[in-house]
Design an enzyme around this catalytic site. Sequence first.
Site, PDB file in Angstrom:
ATOM      1  N   ASP A   1      10.010  -7.103  -3.204  1.00 38.27           N
ATOM      2  CA  ASP A   1       8.775  -7.435  -2.478  1.00 38.27           C
ATOM      3  C   ASP A   1       8.472  -8.916  -2.705  1.00 38.27           C
ATOM      4  OD1 ASP A   1       6.110  -5.395  -1.578  1.00 38.27           O
ATOM      5  OD2 ASP A   1       5.842  -7.559  -1.718  1.00 38.27           O
ATOM      6  N   ASN A   2       8.032  -9.595  -1.657  1.00 32.68           N
ATOM      7  CA  ASN A   2       7.711 -11.022  -1.827  1.00 32.68           C
ATOM      8  C   ASN A   2       6.228 -11.265  -2.111  1.00 32.68           C
ATOM      9  OD1 ASN A   2       6.491 -10.652   0.632  1.00 32.68           O
ATOM     10  ND2 ASN A   2       7.488 -12.381   1.654  1.00 32.68           N
ATOM     11  N   LEU A   3       5.481 -10.173  -2.304  1.00 29.15           N
ATOM     12  CA  LEU A   3       4.051 -10.235  -2.647  1.00 29.15           C
ATOM     13  C   LEU A   3       3.236 -10.964  -1.586  1.00 29.15           C
ATOM     14  CD1 LEU A   3       4.287 -10.859  -6.527  1.00 29.15           C
ATOM     15  CD2 LEU A   3       4.122  -8.683  -5.287  1.00 29.15           C
TER      16      LEU A   3
ATOM     17  N   ASP B   1      12.472 -11.969  -0.899  1.00 29.15           N
ATOM     18  CA  ASP B   1      12.123 -11.903   0.520  1.00 29.15           C
ATOM     19  C   ASP B   1      13.264 -11.262   1.308  1.00 29.15           C
ATOM     20  OD1 ASP B   1      11.561 -12.652   3.230  1.00 29.15           O
ATOM     21  OD2 ASP B   1      10.273 -14.243   2.442  1.00 29.15           O
TER      22      ASP B   1
ATOM     23  N   PHE C   1       0.835  -1.210   0.000  1.00 32.59           N
ATOM     24  CA  PHE C   1       0.000   0.000   0.000  1.00 32.59           C
ATOM     25  C   PHE C   1       0.872   1.263   0.000  1.00 32.59           C
ATOM     26  CE2 PHE C   1      -2.009   2.814   3.393  1.00 32.59           C
ATOM     27  CZ  PHE C   1      -2.583   3.672   2.463  1.00 32.59           C
TER      28      PHE C   1
ATOM     29  N   TYR D   1       3.878  -6.297  17.607  1.00 30.43           N
ATOM     30  CA  TYR D   1       4.235  -5.519  16.413  1.00 30.43           C
ATOM     31  C   TYR D   1       5.025  -4.264  16.789  1.00 30.43           C
ATOM     32  CZ  TYR D   1       3.353  -2.317  12.476  1.00 30.43           C
ATOM     33  OH  TYR D   1       3.480  -1.397  11.455  1.00 30.43           O
TER      34      TYR D   1
HETATM   35  N1  LIG Z   1      -0.261   1.403   7.117  1.00 34.48           N
HETATM   36  C1  LIG Z   1       0.069   2.023   8.239  1.00 34.48           C
HETATM   37  O1  LIG Z   1      -0.765   2.725   8.835  1.00 34.48           O
HETATM   38  C2  LIG Z   1       1.471   1.939   8.783  1.00 34.48           C
HETATM   39  C3  LIG Z   1       1.791   2.695   9.924  1.00 34.48           C
HETATM   40  C4  LIG Z   1       3.084   2.619  10.446  1.00 34.48           C
HETATM   41  C5  LIG Z   1       4.029   1.825   9.851  1.00 34.48           C
HETATM   42  N2  LIG Z   1       3.698   1.074   8.763  1.00 34.48           N
HETATM   43  C6  LIG Z   1       4.739   0.256   8.148  1.00 34.48           C
HETATM   44  O2  LIG Z   1       4.873   0.671   6.788  1.00 34.48           O
HETATM   45  C7  LIG Z   1       5.251  -0.449   5.986  1.00 34.48           C
HETATM   46  C8  LIG Z   1       4.269  -0.614   4.842  1.00 34.48           C
HETATM   47  O3  LIG Z   1       2.981  -0.858   5.375  1.00 34.48           O
HETATM   48  P1  LIG Z   1       1.671  -0.966   4.468  1.00 34.48           P
HETATM   49  O4  LIG Z   1       0.542  -0.420   5.247  1.00 34.48           O
HETATM   50  O5  LIG Z   1       1.952  -0.439   3.119  1.00 34.48           O
HETATM   51  O6  LIG Z   1       1.451  -2.540   4.450  1.00 34.48           O
HETATM   52  P2  LIG Z   1       1.494  -3.573   3.233  1.00 34.48           P
HETATM   53  O7  LIG Z   1       1.229  -4.895   3.865  1.00 34.48           O
HETATM   54  O8  LIG Z   1       0.598  -3.120   2.144  1.00 34.48           O
HETATM   55  O9  LIG Z   1       2.989  -3.461   2.739  1.00 34.48           O
HETATM   56  C9  LIG Z   1       4.025  -4.291   3.190  1.00 34.48           C
HETATM   57  C10 LIG Z   1       4.755  -4.804   1.961  1.00 34.48           C
HETATM   58  O10 LIG Z   1       5.878  -5.588   2.391  1.00 34.48           O
HETATM   59  C11 LIG Z   1       5.866  -6.794   1.643  1.00 34.48           C
HETATM   60  N3  LIG Z   1       6.516  -7.835   2.456  1.00 34.48           N
HETATM   61  C12 LIG Z   1       6.045  -8.419   3.574  1.00 34.48           C
HETATM   62  N4  LIG Z   1       6.919  -9.331   4.023  1.00 34.48           N
HETATM   63  C13 LIG Z   1       7.976  -9.299   3.159  1.00 34.48           C
HETATM   64  C14 LIG Z   1       9.178 -10.019   3.089  1.00 34.48           C
HETATM   65  N5  LIG Z   1       9.494 -10.967   3.992  1.00 34.48           N
HETATM   66  N6  LIG Z   1      10.038  -9.742   2.074  1.00 34.48           N
HETATM   67  C15 LIG Z   1       9.728  -8.800   1.133  1.00 34.48           C
HETATM   68  N7  LIG Z   1       8.590  -8.104   1.153  1.00 34.48           N
HETATM   69  C16 LIG Z   1       7.712  -8.350   2.157  1.00 34.48           C
HETATM   70  C17 LIG Z   1       4.416  -7.100   1.381  1.00 34.48           C
HETATM   71  O11 LIG Z   1       4.210  -8.002   0.308  1.00 34.48           O
HETATM   72  C18 LIG Z   1       3.865  -5.715   1.112  1.00 34.48           C
HETATM   73  O12 LIG Z   1       3.982  -5.376  -0.245  1.00 34.48           O
HETATM   74  C19 LIG Z   1       5.304  -1.648   6.923  1.00 34.48           C
HETATM   75  O13 LIG Z   1       6.653  -1.823   7.329  1.00 34.48           O
HETATM   76  C20 LIG Z   1       4.452  -1.224   8.101  1.00 34.48           C
HETATM   77  O14 LIG Z   1       4.865  -1.873   9.297  1.00 34.48           O
HETATM   78  C21 LIG Z   1       2.436   1.112   8.217  1.00 34.48           C
END
Ligand SMILES: NC(=O)c1ccc[n+]([C@@H]2O[C@H](COP(=O)([O-])OP(=O)(O)OC[C@H]3O[C@@H](n4cnc5c(N)ncnc54)[C@H](O)[C@@H]3O)[C@@H](O)[C@H]2O)c1
Length: 320
Positions: free
Chosen positions: A35-37, A55, A15, A144
């Site tokens: 990204d590992n999707l 990954d 996202f 988390y």
């Molecule tokens: N959305 C929020 O409100 C928010 C707030 C604070 C921090 N964050 C952090 O921001 C980052 C992005 O969050 P988001 O909301 O876009 O979530 P998201 O789940 O959409 O994005 C995370 C991405 O990381 C990828 N991913 C997960 N494990 C992986 C791995 N082992 N290797 C490679 N890729 C991997 C996923 O496929 C995904 O595309 C995260 O680190 C999250 O902890 C998000």
Amino acid sequence: MAENRCVLVTGGAGFIGSHLVDTLLDRGFRVTVLDNLNTGVRTNVNPGADFIEGDVRKTDDVTRAFNSKPDVVCHLAGQASIRLAWSDPAADLAVNVEGTLNILAACRRKRTPRLLYASSMMIYGDPKTLPTPETAPALPVAHYGVTKFAAERYVALAAEDPEHPMAVTSFRMFNVYGPRQALDNPYQGVLAIFLGHALRGETITIHSDGEQSRDFVFVDDICRAWVDAIDTPATFGRVFNLGSGRATTVNQLCDAVLRQFGLDRSTFEVNTAPAQMGDIRTSEAAIEAVAEILAWRAEVDLEQGMAATVAWARGAGSKQ
Ligand SMILES: NC(=O)c1ccc[n+]([C@@H]2O[C@H](COP(=O)([O-])OP(=O)(O)OC[C@H]3O[C@@H](n4cnc5c(N)ncnc54)[C@H](O)[C@@H]3O)[C@@H](O)[C@H]2O)c1
């Protein structure tokens, strides 16, 4: 100036990461995505970026990504669900902490000069001070929050390595929302969960009494801060909150989501359920630091941002 420099965005199919990729390309950077999707979606990734499916837990995959010789790493790949971190803390630890250590080791090997990290407001736990400044104690009350804080500290310590000094910045993001946030993932993103339920005509469930608050910030505002920070030396070695600076209760959020569809609680079923493990009560960012250093503040208010998100959601996930 981007000057054809390369940025590696881990989590760039997710996202926030996919929007960041768009902003970086708009500003003239070259972009590689790793990204590992797991929760990310391939079609989220701008065709202007190179995509490597891999990954962050696997050294070979990380090495492949660093073959792009990034000048900057934006590390967003992560396990982003508070719920799943409760049910499987070891998996949360592996992705959020070991994955981050792998990225930092690669930065060291490749002498990468700049890294920005996606930290979270969850590191504060239930803060005693509202709005919460960056100087508030880190006392996470959810697994988390523990792993996000551990990774944030590993990032800070990596920057102090005398053999490989690196400029790092961490952003403690509050509740980010906007287009491309999964509408069908029950484990992360309360606004998107409510939106998905309203769209599909499914009952919305509010955990606890709904008077718990969150600070919602639109994804475009978030990306602007990340990209502006890249070449701003005053952000090096610093941690910043990224939030709107406004608290919204979950009850207010629910009513605002329903309003977007011309509904209210008399025409749409809303249930309550007990609070969930790791839930925090109050959340509101103090944003003076980022306002001073980056001249940043959230420009999109909740009604505007939600309208844009609903417009996207009505297009059944069409690309923004
Ligand atoms: N959305 C929020 O409100 C928010 C707030 C604070 C921090 N964050 C952090 O921001 C980052 C992005 O969050 P988001 O909301 O876009 O979530 P998201 O789940 O959409 O994005 C995370 C991405 O990381 C990828 N991913 C997960 N494990 C992986 C791995 N082992 N290797 C490679 N890729 C991997 C996923 O496929 C995904 O595309 C995260 O680190 C999250 O902890 C998000």
